[in-house]
Design an enzyme around this catalytic site. Structure first.
Site, PDB file in Angstrom:
ATOM      1  CE1 TYR A  70     -40.682  -1.144 -47.077  1.00 58.38           C
ATOM      2  CE2 TYR A  70     -40.533   0.643 -48.188  1.00 58.38           C
ATOM      3  CZ  TYR A  70     -40.187  -0.441 -47.237  1.00 58.38           C
ATOM      4  OH  TYR A  70     -39.271  -0.769 -47.992  1.00 58.38           O
ATOM      5  NE  ARG A  73     -39.397   4.358 -44.898  1.00 51.37           N
ATOM      6  CZ  ARG A  73     -38.704   3.612 -45.721  1.00 51.37           C
ATOM      7  NH1 ARG A  73     -38.337   2.755 -45.686  1.00 51.37           N
ATOM      8  NH2 ARG A  73     -37.629   4.688 -46.494  1.00 51.37           N
ATOM      9  CG  HIS A 122     -33.170   2.656 -54.275  1.00 51.06           C
ATOM     10  ND1 HIS A 122     -31.921   2.550 -53.863  1.00 51.06           N
ATOM     11  CD2 HIS A 122     -32.041   1.279 -55.111  1.00 51.06           C
ATOM     12  CE1 HIS A 122     -31.100   2.240 -53.439  1.00 51.06           C
ATOM     13  NE2 HIS A 122     -30.803   1.741 -54.862  1.00 51.06           N
TER      14      HIS A 122
HETATM   15  C1  BV8 Z   1     -28.142  -5.548 -55.750  1.00 50.53           C
HETATM   16  C2  BV8 Z   1     -35.447   1.673 -50.981  1.00 50.53           C
HETATM   17  C3  BV8 Z   1     -28.000  -7.088 -56.897  1.00 50.53           C
HETATM   18  C4  BV8 Z   1     -36.183   0.871 -49.505  1.00 50.53           C
HETATM   19  C5  BV8 Z   1     -33.249   1.058 -51.067  1.00 50.53           C
HETATM   20  C6  BV8 Z   1     -22.192  -5.155 -54.686  1.00 50.53           C
HETATM   21  C7  BV8 Z   1     -22.653  -4.954 -55.648  1.00 50.53           C
HETATM   22  C8  BV8 Z   1     -24.220  -4.861 -55.811  1.00 50.53           C
HETATM   23  C9  BV8 Z   1     -24.685  -5.262 -54.644  1.00 50.53           C
HETATM   24  C10 BV8 Z   1     -24.422  -5.451 -53.171  1.00 50.53           C
HETATM   25  C11 BV8 Z   1     -22.960  -4.929 -53.056  1.00 50.53           C
HETATM   26  N1  BV8 Z   1     -22.770  -5.588 -51.879  1.00 50.53           N
HETATM   27  C12 BV8 Z   1     -23.455  -5.435 -51.282  1.00 50.53           C
HETATM   28  C13 BV8 Z   1     -24.738  -5.762 -52.117  1.00 50.53           C
HETATM   29  C14 BV8 Z   1     -26.194  -5.375 -51.772  1.00 50.53           C
HETATM   30  C15 BV8 Z   1     -27.055  -4.036 -51.708  1.00 50.53           C
HETATM   31  C16 BV8 Z   1     -25.660  -3.327 -50.277  1.00 50.53           C
HETATM   32  O1  BV8 Z   1     -25.275  -2.232 -51.234  1.00 50.53           O
HETATM   33  N2  BV8 Z   1     -26.075  -2.923 -49.091  1.00 50.53           N
HETATM   34  C17 BV8 Z   1     -24.947  -2.487 -48.443  1.00 50.53           C
HETATM   35  C18 BV8 Z   1     -25.736  -1.862 -47.096  1.00 50.53           C
HETATM   36  C19 BV8 Z   1     -23.487  -2.856 -48.346  1.00 50.53           C
HETATM   37  N3  BV8 Z   1     -27.409  -3.374 -52.701  1.00 50.53           N
HETATM   38  C20 BV8 Z   1     -28.745  -4.454 -52.775  1.00 50.53           C
HETATM   39  O2  BV8 Z   1     -29.316  -5.750 -52.587  1.00 50.53           O
HETATM   40  C21 BV8 Z   1     -29.564  -3.980 -53.842  1.00 50.53           C
HETATM   41  N4  BV8 Z   1     -29.851  -4.380 -54.722  1.00 50.53           N
HETATM   42  O3  BV8 Z   1     -27.645  -4.995 -55.727  1.00 50.53           O
HETATM   43  O4  BV8 Z   1     -29.307  -6.825 -56.214  1.00 50.53           O
HETATM   44  C22 BV8 Z   1     -27.974  -8.439 -55.638  1.00 50.53           C
HETATM   45  C23 BV8 Z   1     -28.752  -8.434 -55.057  1.00 50.53           C
HETATM   46  C24 BV8 Z   1     -28.723  -9.851 -54.304  1.00 50.53           C
HETATM   47  C25 BV8 Z   1     -27.400 -10.300 -53.839  1.00 50.53           C
HETATM   48  C26 BV8 Z   1     -26.618  -9.336 -54.718  1.00 50.53           C
HETATM   49  C27 BV8 Z   1     -26.290  -8.370 -55.405  1.00 50.53           C
HETATM   50  C28 BV8 Z   1     -30.484  -3.345 -53.365  1.00 50.53           C
HETATM   51  C29 BV8 Z   1     -30.589  -2.039 -52.730  1.00 50.53           C
HETATM   52  C30 BV8 Z   1     -31.563  -0.974 -52.757  1.00 50.53           C
HETATM   53  C31 BV8 Z   1     -32.067  -0.909 -51.206  1.00 50.53           C
HETATM   54  N5  BV8 Z   1     -33.038  -0.553 -51.373  1.00 50.53           N
HETATM   55  N6  BV8 Z   1     -34.150   1.428 -50.860  1.00 50.53           N
HETATM   56  C32 BV8 Z   1     -36.611   1.429 -48.995  1.00 50.53           C
HETATM   57  O5  BV8 Z   1     -36.380   3.038 -49.147  1.00 50.53           O
HETATM   58  O6  BV8 Z   1     -37.125   1.147 -47.864  1.00 50.53           O
HETATM   59  S1  BV8 Z   1     -31.547   1.745 -50.022  1.00 50.53           S
HETATM   60  C33 BV8 Z   1     -31.574   2.795 -49.294  1.00 50.53           C
HETATM   61  O7  BV8 Z   1     -30.881   3.338 -48.692  1.00 50.53           O
HETATM   62  C34 BV8 Z   1     -32.373   4.272 -49.353  1.00 50.53           C
HETATM   63  O8  BV8 Z   1     -33.085   4.238 -50.733  1.00 50.53           O
HETATM   64  C35 BV8 Z   1     -31.749   4.745 -49.373  1.00 50.53           C
HETATM   65  O9  BV8 Z   1     -31.317   6.662 -50.025  1.00 50.53           O
HETATM   66  C36 BV8 Z   1     -30.297   4.520 -50.116  1.00 50.53           C
HETATM   67  C37 BV8 Z   1     -28.621   4.800 -49.580  1.00 50.53           C
HETATM   68  O10 BV8 Z   1     -28.404   5.359 -48.521  1.00 50.53           O
HETATM   69  P1  BV8 Z   1     -28.180   6.522 -48.403  1.00 50.53           P
HETATM   70  O11 BV8 Z   1     -29.601   7.708 -49.423  1.00 50.53           O
HETATM   71  O12 BV8 Z   1     -26.722   7.025 -48.425  1.00 50.53           O
HETATM   72  O13 BV8 Z   1     -28.723   7.023 -47.478  1.00 50.53           O
HETATM   73  P2  BV8 Z   1     -28.056   6.792 -45.560  1.00 50.53           P
HETATM   74  O14 BV8 Z   1     -28.312   7.263 -44.750  1.00 50.53           O
HETATM   75  O15 BV8 Z   1     -26.646   6.245 -46.254  1.00 50.53           O
HETATM   76  O16 BV8 Z   1     -26.527   8.699 -45.853  1.00 50.53           O
HETATM   77  C38 BV8 Z   1     -27.441   9.430 -45.590  1.00 50.53           C
HETATM   78  C39 BV8 Z   1     -26.406  10.792 -45.677  1.00 50.53           C
HETATM   79  O17 BV8 Z   1     -26.499  11.914 -45.812  1.00 50.53           O
HETATM   80  C40 BV8 Z   1     -25.048  10.067 -45.392  1.00 50.53           C
HETATM   81  O18 BV8 Z   1     -23.673  10.377 -45.482  1.00 50.53           O
HETATM   82  C41 BV8 Z   1     -25.421  11.775 -44.623  1.00 50.53           C
HETATM   83  O19 BV8 Z   1     -24.126  12.071 -43.819  1.00 50.53           O
HETATM   84  C42 BV8 Z   1     -25.712  13.221 -45.085  1.00 50.53           C
HETATM   85  N7  BV8 Z   1     -27.029  13.612 -45.142  1.00 50.53           N
HETATM   86  C43 BV8 Z   1     -27.556  14.115 -43.457  1.00 50.53           C
HETATM   87  N8  BV8 Z   1     -27.873  14.786 -43.436  1.00 50.53           N
HETATM   88  C44 BV8 Z   1     -28.038  16.133 -44.522  1.00 50.53           C
HETATM   89  C45 BV8 Z   1     -26.877  15.054 -45.433  1.00 50.53           C
HETATM   90  N9  BV8 Z   1     -26.050  15.402 -46.719  1.00 50.53           N
HETATM   91  C46 BV8 Z   1     -27.412  16.678 -47.081  1.00 50.53           C
HETATM   92  N10 BV8 Z   1     -27.392  17.596 -46.696  1.00 50.53           N
HETATM   93  C47 BV8 Z   1     -28.280  17.196 -45.115  1.00 50.53           C
HETATM   94  N11 BV8 Z   1     -28.989  17.649 -44.356  1.00 50.53           N
END
Ligand code: BV8
Length: 255
Positions: A70, A73, A122
């Site tokens: 962190y 970052r 987040h």
């Molecule tokens: C939770 C802070 C209850 C930390 C982050 C269903 C329901 C609920 C939960 C879940 C579920 N299924 C699974 C879960 C668990 C989990 C989850 O979602 N897992 C995923 C991987 C499947 N969710 C959680 O744990 C959440 N908590 O729901 O609590 C609970 C508890 C326990 C068990 C169940 C439920 C908490 C999630 C928060 C995590 N913390 N950030 C830190 O940053 O250090 S999330 C992290 O990912 C970042 O904040 C980031 O922003 C975020 C999301 O990713 P994206 O923003 O989409 O970024 P990514 O890299 O993926 O994509 C970038 C995109 O940009 C791409 O599409 C790319 O093509 C595009 N791009 C690239 N260049 C450009 C561009 N676009 C435009 N212009 C460009 N130039």
């Protein structure tokens, strides 16, 4: 349909919107030099999976490693500047004062570009809190008030001695209730949702466009590649947000 026609269509939707909601992900900060969440971090951190490091388990197992990730970052975010996409969104909010941004990002580039009323799902990498929230949730602390870190361990809370941690939501942690409820309310009532730079993978943030679409909103997506959101989009603007968002603003000014 020609790309310019898609830009015009997106501009007309935004201009005619009365309840415009914006959802941003890590992609909107890419052109500010901040790697997206699923991009490999470069250098030392390339060997780690952000999804593994951004957890309470990782912090408990190796507090120094997570704390220093962190710190690295934070240095990247502090050195970054808002890009033309962030600035275009701040301008859009001037044109559409009802517009609100829901962001998954933990950087502060929307606010530094001049956007207001940003809903942070987040948390913020700029803030630290006691890992035990000993004075109430959250117990925010500034590093210089903390007991100096021994070695590269996280600093200790001056009140209870527990480690200080970044004030972000880790995987497996629940999102702040006020922010997620506000975001859901915006998604339920939006007539247009502009979704920018998110893979649409991380829940529950990724559910916002689903809520908006099922409530009748028009969905506009800005992303260079298809994402989990693209099947929901009425207008998909393929490209980087720092190039596309200013074009939407220019088209609104000419609508
Ligand atoms: C939770 C802070 C209850 C930390 C982050 C269903 C329901 C609920 C939960 C879940 C579920 N299924 C699974 C879960 C668990 C989990 C989850 O979602 N897992 C995923 C991987 C499947 N969710 C959680 O744990 C959440 N908590 O729901 O609590 C609970 C508890 C326990 C068990 C169940 C439920 C908490 C999630 C928060 C995590 N913390 N950030 C830190 O940053 O250090 S999330 C992290 O990912 C970042 O904040 C980031 O922003 C975020 C999301 O990713 P994206 O923003 O989409 O970024 P990514 O890299 O993926 O994509 C970038 C995109 O940009 C791409 O599409 C790319 O093509 C595009 N791009 C690239 N260049 C450009 C561009 N676009 C435009 N212009 C460009 N130039």
């Amino acid at each position: 349909m020609a790309f310019s026609d898609l830009i015009q269509q997106a501009a007309a939707l935004c201009k005619s919107s009365c309840r415009l909601a914006v959802l941003t992900g890590a992609g909107v900060s890419k052109e500010s030099g901040i790697p997206t969440f699923r991009d490999a971090m470069d250098g030392l951190w390339a060997q780690y999976d952000p999804q593994e490091l951004a957890t309470l388990e990782a912090f408990r197992r190796n507090p120094s490693l997570v704390w220093n990730w962190y710190q690295f970052r934070r240095s990247v975010v502090q050195a970054a500047q808002p890009n033309a996409g962030h600035i275009a969104l701040a301008r859009l909010q001037q044109l559409c004062p009802h517009m609100q941004i829901i962001t998954q990002n933990v950087d502060n580039l929307h606010e530094r570009a001049g956007s207001t009323k940003v809903i942070r799902l987040h948390g913020s990498i700029a803030l630290n809190r006691c890992s035990g929230n000993c004075q109430g949730n959250p117990t925010h602390l500034t590093i210089d008030r903390a007991i100096p870190a021994t070695g590269d361990e996280p600093p200790a809370c001056p009140h209870c001695g527990k480690y200080i941690r970044p004030d972000v939501v880790w995987f497996g942690e629940v999102l702040p209730a006020k922010q997620i409820e506000h975001a859901k309310q915006l998604a339920r009532t939006a007539d247009v949702m502009l979704v920018i730079g998110t893979s649409g993978v991380v829940q529950p943030a990724a559910h916002m466009p689903v809520i908006a679409r099922s409530a009748g909103a028009k969905i506009i997506e800005v992303n260079p590649v298809k994402s989990e959101v693209t099947p929901l989009a009425h207008v998909w603007l393929q490209g980087p947000s720092a190039e596309i968002l200013p074009q939407i603003i220019e088209a609104i000014d000419n609508v």
